[in-house]
Design a protein around this motif. Structure first.
Motif, PDB file in Angstrom:
ATOM      1  N   ASN A 217      -0.773   7.867  -0.083  1.00  0.00           N
ATOM      2  CA  ASN A 217      -2.015   7.881  -0.850  1.00  0.00           C
ATOM      3  C   ASN A 217      -2.962   6.869  -0.215  1.00  0.00           C
ATOM      4  O   ASN A 217      -3.168   5.772  -0.743  1.00  0.00           O
ATOM      5  CB  ASN A 217      -1.739   7.518  -2.314  1.00  0.00           C
ATOM      6  CG  ASN A 217      -2.946   7.767  -3.200  1.00  0.00           C
ATOM      7  OD1 ASN A 217      -3.996   8.215  -2.745  1.00  0.00           O
ATOM      8  ND2 ASN A 217      -2.804   7.452  -4.480  1.00  0.00           N
TER       9      ASN A 217
ATOM     10  N   TYR B  83      -1.538  -1.802  -4.234  1.00  0.00           N
ATOM     11  CA  TYR B  83      -0.781  -2.332  -5.368  1.00  0.00           C
ATOM     12  C   TYR B  83      -0.591  -3.838  -5.198  1.00  0.00           C
ATOM     13  O   TYR B  83      -0.546  -4.355  -4.083  1.00  0.00           O
ATOM     14  CB  TYR B  83       0.588  -1.659  -5.479  1.00  0.00           C
ATOM     15  CG  TYR B  83       0.527  -0.157  -5.655  1.00  0.00           C
ATOM     16  CD1 TYR B  83       0.489   0.419  -6.914  1.00  0.00           C
ATOM     17  CD2 TYR B  83       0.518   0.672  -4.538  1.00  0.00           C
ATOM     18  CE1 TYR B  83       0.431   1.797  -7.068  1.00  0.00           C
ATOM     19  CE2 TYR B  83       0.457   2.057  -4.676  1.00  0.00           C
ATOM     20  CZ  TYR B  83       0.415   2.617  -5.940  1.00  0.00           C
ATOM     21  OH  TYR B  83       0.347   3.977  -6.097  1.00  0.00           O
TER      22      TYR B  83
ATOM     23  N   HIS C 290       2.571   6.515 -15.379  1.00  0.00           N
ATOM     24  CA  HIS C 290       1.969   7.418 -14.403  1.00  0.00           C
ATOM     25  C   HIS C 290       1.114   8.415 -15.176  1.00  0.00           C
ATOM     26  O   HIS C 290       0.975   8.303 -16.407  1.00  0.00           O
ATOM     27  CB  HIS C 290       3.034   8.126 -13.550  1.00  0.00           C
ATOM     28  CG  HIS C 290       4.139   8.747 -14.356  1.00  0.00           C
ATOM     29  ND1 HIS C 290       4.054  10.000 -14.880  1.00  0.00           N
ATOM     30  CD2 HIS C 290       5.350   8.256 -14.727  1.00  0.00           C
ATOM     31  CE1 HIS C 290       5.175  10.281 -15.531  1.00  0.00           C
ATOM     32  NE2 HIS C 290       5.977   9.238 -15.453  1.00  0.00           N
TER      33      HIS C 290
ATOM     34  N   LYS D  64      -4.972   3.470  -1.533  1.00  0.00           N
ATOM     35  CA  LYS D  64      -4.435   2.947  -2.788  1.00  0.00           C
ATOM     36  C   LYS D  64      -3.676   1.652  -2.505  1.00  0.00           C
ATOM     37  O   LYS D  64      -2.842   1.584  -1.608  1.00  0.00           O
ATOM     38  CB  LYS D  64      -3.511   3.965  -3.446  1.00  0.00           C
ATOM     39  CG  LYS D  64      -2.975   3.533  -4.809  1.00  0.00           C
ATOM     40  CD  LYS D  64      -4.070   3.276  -5.814  1.00  0.00           C
ATOM     41  CE  LYS D  64      -4.848   4.513  -6.177  1.00  0.00           C
ATOM     42  NZ  LYS D  64      -5.890   4.244  -7.178  1.00  0.00           N
TER      43      LYS D  64
ATOM     44  N   ASP E 208      -7.523  -1.222  -9.170  1.00  0.00           N
ATOM     45  CA  ASP E 208      -8.703  -0.364  -9.342  1.00  0.00           C
ATOM     46  C   ASP E 208      -9.524  -0.390  -8.051  1.00  0.00           C
ATOM     47  O   ASP E 208      -9.895  -1.457  -7.560  1.00  0.00           O
ATOM     48  CB  ASP E 208      -9.530  -0.897 -10.510  1.00  0.00           C
ATOM     49  CG  ASP E 208     -10.690   0.019 -10.891  1.00  0.00           C
ATOM     50  OD1 ASP E 208     -11.125   0.808 -10.035  1.00  0.00           O
ATOM     51  OD2 ASP E 208     -11.158  -0.088 -12.039  1.00  0.00           O
ATOM     52  N   ASN E 209      -9.839   0.795  -7.517  1.00  0.00           N
ATOM     53  CA  ASN E 209     -10.592   0.878  -6.260  1.00  0.00           C
ATOM     54  C   ASN E 209     -11.973   0.248  -6.359  1.00  0.00           C
ATOM     55  O   ASN E 209     -12.558  -0.143  -5.350  1.00  0.00           O
ATOM     56  CB  ASN E 209     -10.739   2.339  -5.821  1.00  0.00           C
ATOM     57  CG  ASN E 209      -9.435   2.901  -5.305  1.00  0.00           C
ATOM     58  OD1 ASN E 209      -8.527   2.158  -4.960  1.00  0.00           O
ATOM     59  ND2 ASN E 209      -9.325   4.219  -5.268  1.00  0.00           N
TER      60      ASN E 209
ATOM     61  N   GLY F 214      -6.714  -3.729 -12.701  1.00  0.00           N
ATOM     62  CA  GLY F 214      -5.898  -2.526 -12.532  1.00  0.00           C
ATOM     63  C   GLY F 214      -4.962  -2.385 -13.717  1.00  0.00           C
ATOM     64  O   GLY F 214      -5.188  -2.961 -14.790  1.00  0.00           O
TER      65      GLY F 214
ATOM     66  N   GLU G 102      -1.209  -1.290 -10.070  1.00  0.00           N
ATOM     67  CA  GLU G 102      -2.093  -0.445  -9.275  1.00  0.00           C
ATOM     68  C   GLU G 102      -3.514  -0.986  -9.395  1.00  0.00           C
ATOM     69  O   GLU G 102      -4.042  -1.137 -10.491  1.00  0.00           O
ATOM     70  CB  GLU G 102      -2.039   0.998  -9.757  1.00  0.00           C
ATOM     71  CG  GLU G 102      -2.907   1.947  -8.934  1.00  0.00           C
ATOM     72  CD  GLU G 102      -2.788   3.398  -9.389  1.00  0.00           C
ATOM     73  OE1 GLU G 102      -3.808   4.106  -9.324  1.00  0.00           O
ATOM     74  OE2 GLU G 102      -1.679   3.804  -9.818  1.00  0.00           O
TER      75      GLU G 102
ATOM     76  N   SER H 247       0.836  -1.198   0.000  1.00  0.00           N
ATOM     77  CA  SER H 247       0.000   0.000   0.000  1.00  0.00           C
ATOM     78  C   SER H 247       0.869   1.245   0.000  1.00  0.00           C
ATOM     79  O   SER H 247       2.088   1.169   0.175  1.00  0.00           O
ATOM     80  CB  SER H 247      -0.924   0.008   1.225  1.00  0.00           C
ATOM     81  OG  SER H 247      -0.161   0.046   2.411  1.00  0.00           O
ATOM     82  N   ASP H 248       0.249   2.388  -0.201  1.00  0.00           N
ATOM     83  CA  ASP H 248       0.960   3.654  -0.294  1.00  0.00           C
ATOM     84  C   ASP H 248       0.549   4.554   0.863  1.00  0.00           C
ATOM     85  O   ASP H 248      -0.573   5.071   0.877  1.00  0.00           O
ATOM     86  CB  ASP H 248       0.638   4.330  -1.631  1.00  0.00           C
ATOM     87  CG  ASP H 248       1.477   5.568  -1.879  1.00  0.00           C
ATOM     88  OD1 ASP H 248       2.148   6.019  -0.933  1.00  0.00           O
ATOM     89  OD2 ASP H 248       1.463   6.079  -3.007  1.00  0.00           O
TER      90      ASP H 248
ATOM     91  N   ASP I 287     -11.289  -2.500  -2.116  1.00  0.00           N
ATOM     92  CA  ASP I 287     -11.219  -1.359  -1.215  1.00  0.00           C
ATOM     93  C   ASP I 287     -11.321  -1.885   0.210  1.00  0.00           C
ATOM     94  O   ASP I 287     -11.280  -3.101   0.449  1.00  0.00           O
ATOM     95  CB  ASP I 287     -12.297  -0.320  -1.539  1.00  0.00           C
ATOM     96  CG  ASP I 287     -13.720  -0.886  -1.440  1.00  0.00           C
ATOM     97  OD1 ASP I 287     -13.907  -1.898  -0.729  1.00  0.00           O
ATOM     98  OD2 ASP I 287     -14.634  -0.322  -2.061  1.00  0.00           O
TER      99      ASP I 287
END
Length: 570
Positions: free
Chosen positions: A223, A228, A250, A226, A372-373, A345, A370, A219-220, A377
């Motif tokens: 952010n 990964y 990006h 978000k 997709d939310n 993602g 990455e 995770s980030d 989630d």
């Protein structure tokens, strides 16, 4: 008629015990020996040659049968001290000088199933059809002399035909087993591959016929929310289909987005077939229960009443299960058969595949996706966890992980194995006797587990010595690398991995990650891996941190064991 190249069959086997003699010199195997010598191993590769002079005798007689063989970690053997920097490189140099198309050098113990102390061998793989038995004897004899020159006299060399392959072949569901509950519903088993636990079947949108497995999440912290997913690069960028160059994406990137799908063409059909099979099984159960109920009614009496009281709840449960499964089948067919609904993602970072990287000489083969939310989630995410499912009862799984002391894994009662830290390269090389199981030689032995999209949930032995591999990409000379090796649990368990499992995270029973599965070695006829190869987690995390473009993802942690997704989720 006897093979003229084989020694005389001076001894026969009338039971499970082979009586053996020694020939004056190593000899070419007969066709039957070449085919049967590795009976019991997952791919049963063909024997080319061996340095041993022990005569292999075909079983005969009324009780004759082939005894299955198993490979085991080498444990505490002096070869470990000199293999990577002396003996292994000397063999590699010799093989290159002779033009041998070798594919792997795997130090293992090889013997019959149940043998308490099987001998250590150097198990060499060669490209099928590239080496004759006569030339193979010359190669094994010379490699045996390299061992003897380093005072290793109890290790023989065996050559088999084997190739090293890279094993790529709507909102997701929350796992039906939770950390605070041991309950599950009737769709639990078939939902395993579409839940947010690890073992996800993934592929690039551009190549839906090439599938692999998602490894682990990061995770980030800069952010929040978000997520990964880390996997092997060749799952998303096939070496023979895509250019092997740095990929980064990006918001300001000029490169097109590389979408990743949950389920490729085969994956979604496998999922649907599994649901339909489960529904059919429930119908058979109902038919059986209804027959029992009818018989009980006809018989009458108190025993019959008791029988009816037992059957009716089971019948109701099976009917409810069919309803739930049919609804699940409808949802899967609606939500996941449309490719646009399967986008999990997109790739944000993946360096080119490189072999023999750095001082350790490992393979660099990773990509970061990455997520997709809309797919994952906080409402359906449980962190890094492997769902053990219900196909293997938890206690049976505990025994497989630690036959000597199953209580070491009594924390698995909730069916979810949560990731918690990493296994260092040092500990893989020299396991601690206090924290791990022991093999038949009383050597410390780390048992590991993975859930892959192809072979599902498997258990294996982590070898205490690294293998040398030589990978042949299209239109390129073979390149040498070193890998962590996992061996099958036993001859009965089958292979630890199959094509389609690449990218899977491999962990021990405490949830500590050992590495990322990148391929395996085995016969080209069976698609089974006799040896499974990993890139160690120490190497992978160091490679991520040292990448010049790692700034694209601020979450790449300095220590994965400190990363929040490698600890239990509340």
């Amino acid at each position: 008629m006897a093979d003229p190249n084989s020694p005389p069959a001076s001894c026969v086997s009338l039971s499970s015990d082979n009586i053996s003699t020694a020939a004056p010199n190593p000899y070419p195997p007969s066709p039957f020996e070449a085919k049967s010598y590795y009976y019991g191993l997952p791919s049963q590769p063909r024997l080319v040659a061996r340095s041993s002079t022990e005569v292999w005798v075909e079983p005969t007689g009324p009780k004759a049968y082939l005894r299955p063989k198993e490979s085991r970690p080498i444990g505490r053997h002096p070869l470990r001290e000199i293999w990577e920097d002396k003996v292994g490189p000397a063999m590699v140099d010799y093989l290159h000088s002779m033009g041998v198309k070798w594919t792997s050098l795997d130090p293992v113990r090889m013997g019959y199933a149940g043998e308490s102390s099987p001998p250590v061998i150097i198990w060499m793989g060669t490209v099928p059809g590239s080496l004759s038995a006569e030339d193979g004897i010359e190669v094994t004899t010379h490699c045996k002399s390299i061992l003897s020159a380093h005072n290793i006299d109890d290790v023989h060399v065996e050559i088999r035909e084997s190739v090293v392959t890279h094993s790529a072949d709507p909102k997701m569901y929350k796992p039906l087993f939770s950390f605070d509950s041991t309950s599950f519903d009737s769709t639990a088993q078939v939902q395993e591959h579409s839940s947010t636990t690890l073992g996800l079947s993934i592929c690039a949108e551009a190549t839906p016929s090439i599938e692999g497995t998602g490894g682990f999440f990061i995770s980030d912290p800069h952010n929040p929310g978000k997520i990964y997913l880390v996997t092997a690069r060749h799952v998303i960028f096939h070496p023979d289909e895509d250019s092997n160059e740095l990929y980064q994406h990006h918001c300001d990137s000029s490169q097109p987005s590389r979408n990743v799908l949950l389920f490729g063409d085969a994956g979604i059909e496998k999922q649907i077939t599994a649901i339909k099979t489960e529904i059919s099984d429930k119908h058979l159960i109902i038919e059986h229960l209804e027959n029992r109920l009818e018989y009980a009614v006809q018989r009458g009496g108190e025993i019959a009443v008791a029988e009816q009281n037992d059957i009716l709840p089971l019948l109701e449960e099976a009917k409810e299960a069919i309803g739930a499964l049919e609804e699940f089948l409808t949802n899967v067919s609606r939500d996941w058969k449309k490719r646009e609904n399967c986008v999990l993602g997109h790739v944000v970072l993946s360096p080119p595949i490189s072999l023999g990287v750095g001082e350790e000489g490992f393979t660099e083969d990773w990509a970061v996706i990455e997520i997709d939310n809309s797919k994952v989630d906080l409402t359906n995410f449980v962190g890094n966890a492997i769902e053990l499912g219900i196909t293997i009862p938890v206690y049976n799984f505990m025994v497989r992980m630690s036959p000597i002391n199953p209580s070491l894994f009594n924390h698995l009662g909730d069916h979810l194995l949560q990731f918690d830290g990493t296994i260092s390269d040092e500990e893989m090389w020299k396991p601690s006797p206090r924290t791990h199981d022991h093999d038949n030689n009383n050597d410390p032995c780390i048992m590991v587990i993975k859930r892959g999209s192809a072979s599902d949930l498997t258990v294996g032995h982590l070898n205490t010595i690294r293998s040398f591999t030589r990978v042949y990409f299209k239109d390129q000379l073979g390149r040498v690398s070193k890998e962590i090796t996992v061996l099958p649990r036993s001859y009965k368990s089958g292979a630890f991995s199959k094509p389609g499992d690449s990218g899977s995270a491999v962990v021990d029973g405490k949830g500590r990650i050992a590495g990322l599965l990148i391929g395996g070695a085995g016969s080209t006829e069976t698609f089974e891996s006799d040896c499974t190869y990993l890139t160690s987690i120490d190497f992978s995390s160091n490679a991520c941190r040292s990448s010049t473009v790692s700034k694209l993802i601020s979450s790449l942690p300095s220590k994965l064991e400190r990363h929040p997704l490698f600890r239990s989720q509340s």
